[in-house]
Enzyme design. Structure first.
Site, PDB file in Angstrom:
ATOM      1  CG  PHE A 110      32.628 -44.051 -78.239  1.00  0.00           C
ATOM      2  CD1 PHE A 110      31.798 -44.751 -79.106  1.00  0.00           C
ATOM      3  CD2 PHE A 110      32.300 -44.007 -76.895  1.00  0.00           C
ATOM      4  CE1 PHE A 110      30.671 -45.407 -78.644  1.00  0.00           C
ATOM      5  CE2 PHE A 110      31.171 -44.668 -76.420  1.00  0.00           C
ATOM      6  CZ  PHE A 110      30.356 -45.375 -77.304  1.00  0.00           C
ATOM      7  CG  ASP A 115      26.164 -46.144 -72.508  1.00  0.00           C
ATOM      8  OD1 ASP A 115      25.690 -45.923 -73.638  1.00  0.00           O
ATOM      9  OD2 ASP A 115      26.430 -47.293 -72.102  1.00  0.00           O
ATOM     10  CG  ASP A 121      28.348 -44.642 -85.450  1.00  0.00           C
ATOM     11  OD1 ASP A 121      29.069 -43.919 -86.130  1.00  0.00           O
ATOM     12  OD2 ASP A 121      28.781 -45.631 -84.824  1.00  0.00           O
ATOM     13  NE  ARG A 179      23.078 -44.947 -69.998  1.00  0.00           N
ATOM     14  CZ  ARG A 179      23.050 -45.344 -71.274  1.00  0.00           C
ATOM     15  NH1 ARG A 179      22.987 -44.460 -72.232  1.00  0.00           N
ATOM     16  NH2 ARG A 179      23.096 -46.623 -71.576  1.00  0.00           N
ATOM     17  CE  LYS A 222      30.058 -41.394 -83.332  1.00  0.00           C
ATOM     18  NZ  LYS A 222      30.762 -42.593 -82.786  1.00  0.00           N
ATOM     19  CD  GLU A 246      18.775 -43.054 -81.580  1.00  0.00           C
ATOM     20  OE1 GLU A 246      19.099 -42.708 -80.428  1.00  0.00           O
ATOM     21  OE2 GLU A 246      19.128 -44.134 -82.063  1.00  0.00           O
ATOM     22  CG  ASP A 247      21.876 -41.675 -78.347  1.00  0.00           C
ATOM     23  OD1 ASP A 247      21.517 -42.142 -79.449  1.00  0.00           O
ATOM     24  OD2 ASP A 247      22.446 -42.371 -77.481  1.00  0.00           O
TER      25      ASP A 247
HETATM   26  P1  IMP Z   1      23.994 -46.804 -85.455  1.00  0.00           P
HETATM   27  O1  IMP Z   1      22.943 -47.854 -85.549  1.00  0.00           O
HETATM   28  O2  IMP Z   1      25.338 -47.289 -85.928  1.00  0.00           O
HETATM   29  O3  IMP Z   1      23.617 -45.510 -86.127  1.00  0.00           O
HETATM   30  O4  IMP Z   1      24.248 -46.527 -83.932  1.00  0.00           O
HETATM   31  C1  IMP Z   1      23.413 -45.744 -83.196  1.00  0.00           C
HETATM   32  C2  IMP Z   1      23.473 -46.122 -81.731  1.00  0.00           C
HETATM   33  O5  IMP Z   1      24.776 -46.560 -81.328  1.00  0.00           O
HETATM   34  C3  IMP Z   1      23.171 -44.889 -80.916  1.00  0.00           C
HETATM   35  O6  IMP Z   1      21.803 -44.820 -80.626  1.00  0.00           O
HETATM   36  C4  IMP Z   1      24.021 -45.095 -79.693  1.00  0.00           C
HETATM   37  O7  IMP Z   1      23.304 -45.831 -78.720  1.00  0.00           O
HETATM   38  C5  IMP Z   1      25.189 -45.919 -80.148  1.00  0.00           C
HETATM   39  N1  IMP Z   1      26.345 -45.047 -80.465  1.00  0.00           N
HETATM   40  C6  IMP Z   1      26.893 -44.802 -81.677  1.00  0.00           C
HETATM   41  N2  IMP Z   1      27.937 -43.958 -81.582  1.00  0.00           N
HETATM   42  C7  IMP Z   1      28.051 -43.653 -80.274  1.00  0.00           C
HETATM   43  C8  IMP Z   1      28.942 -42.794 -79.534  1.00  0.00           C
HETATM   44  O8  IMP Z   1      29.846 -42.128 -80.038  1.00  0.00           O
HETATM   45  N3  IMP Z   1      28.728 -42.738 -78.186  1.00  0.00           N
HETATM   46  C9  IMP Z   1      27.734 -43.438 -77.563  1.00  0.00           C
HETATM   47  N4  IMP Z   1      26.874 -44.227 -78.209  1.00  0.00           N
HETATM   48  C10 IMP Z   1      27.038 -44.342 -79.558  1.00  0.00           C
HETATM   49 MG    MG Z   2      20.883 -45.123 -78.756  1.00  0.00          MG
END
Ligand code: IMP
Ligand code: MG
Length: 179
Positions: free
Chosen positions: A149, A156, A100, A162, A128, A96-97
Site C-alpha cells: 500500500f 493517502d 490497482d 498526501r 499495481k 490517475e495516481d
Molecule cells: P482500483 O479501482 O482498484 O484500480 O483502485 C484505484 C484507486 O484506489 C486509486 O485511484 C486509489 O485512489 C486507490 N488505491 C489503490 N491502491 C492504492 C495504494 O496503494 N495507495 C493509495 N491509494 C490506492
Molecule cells: Mg484515486
C-alpha cells in the site's frame, strides 16, 4: 502502528515525470490537450506533469468515490464531481495516481467515452499489475510496483500522507493488530 519504507524518492519521481512529459509532448505535438486529473490522489502528479508538457493545454478535474475499504476499491464507483468542461471532440488525457484492480479506471474510461472525445488516453503514476481484476490499458506509466500500500506524492491512507514528497510503502509492524 505502521512503518514507512521509501519506494521512490522525489528525485526519481521528478526524473520519471520529466520523461513522461517529453513523450506526451512529442505524441501530441501541434494538438491541443485537455488534461483530466482524478481527484484527490492525482492532484500533485497532475500539477507536476502539466508543468513539463510543452503543449497548449487546459486542466480539469473529476472526482469519483468507490465503495470499498480504505485499502481497496469495490469497483462500484459514483461520480462525486464531474468535469467543468465539455470533452466532445477534444483530445483528453486522463491522469490517475494508481491503478490497482483497474475498476476505477475502467469505469472512468467508459464514462468519458460516452461523451465522444476525439481521443482518450491514460497516464498513471503507478501500476499495481499483480492485483489487476479488470484489463485496462495505460498509455503512459510512471512506475510499476508489485504490491504493497503506497502513500505520498498525492496518495493517502485515511486522508494522511498526501503531502509527502516521496512515495512510501506502509508496512505493518507486528504490534499492529487492528483491522
Ligand atoms: P482500483 O479501482 O482498484 O484500480 O483502485 C484505484 C484507486 O484506489 C486509486 O485511484 C486509489 O485512489 C486507490 N488505491 C489503490 N491502491 C492504492 C495504494 O496503494 N495507495 C493509495 N491509494 C490506492
Ligand atoms: Mg484515486
Amino acid at each position: 502502528m505502521s512503518a514507512e519504507k521509501i519506494v521512490f524518492t522525489s528525485r526519481q519521481i521528478e526524473t520519471r515525470v520529466g520523461e513522461l512529459g517529453r513523450r506526451i509532448s512529442a505524441d501530441y505535438a501541434g494538438r491541443e490537450l485537455l488534461v483530466v486529473g482524478v481527484l484527490t490522489g492525482a492532484f500533485i502528479f497532475t500539477a507536476d506533469l502539466v508543468r513539463v508538457l510543452d503543449l497548449d493545454l487546459s486542466v480539469d478535474f473529476i472526482r469519483v468515490s468507490s465503495y470499498g475499504h480504505a485499502t481497496s476499491s469495490s469497483g462500484e464507483i459514483s461520480l462525486v464531481k464531474d468535469l467543468d468542461s465539455e470533452i466532445g471532440n477534444r483530445e483528453v488525457l486522463l491522469v490517475e495516481d494508481i491503478v490497482d484492480s483497474g475498476r476505477t479506471l475502467a469505469c472512468l474510461r467508459r464514462h468519458l467515452l460516452e461523451r465522444r472525445p476525439a481521443s482518450l488516453k491514460v497516464c498513471a503514476l503507478l501500476d499495481k499489475r499483480e492485483r489487476r481484476e479488470v484489463e485496462v490499458e495505460i498509455d503512459y506509466l510512471g512506475f510499476r510496483v508489485a504490491r504493497g500500500f503506497l502513500v505520498g506524492y498525492g496518495l493517502d491512507y485515511a486522508g494522511r500522507y498526501r503531502q509527502r514528497p516521496e512515495i512510501l510503502e506502509l508496512v505493518r509492524t507486528t504490534e499492529d493488530t487492528s483491522g
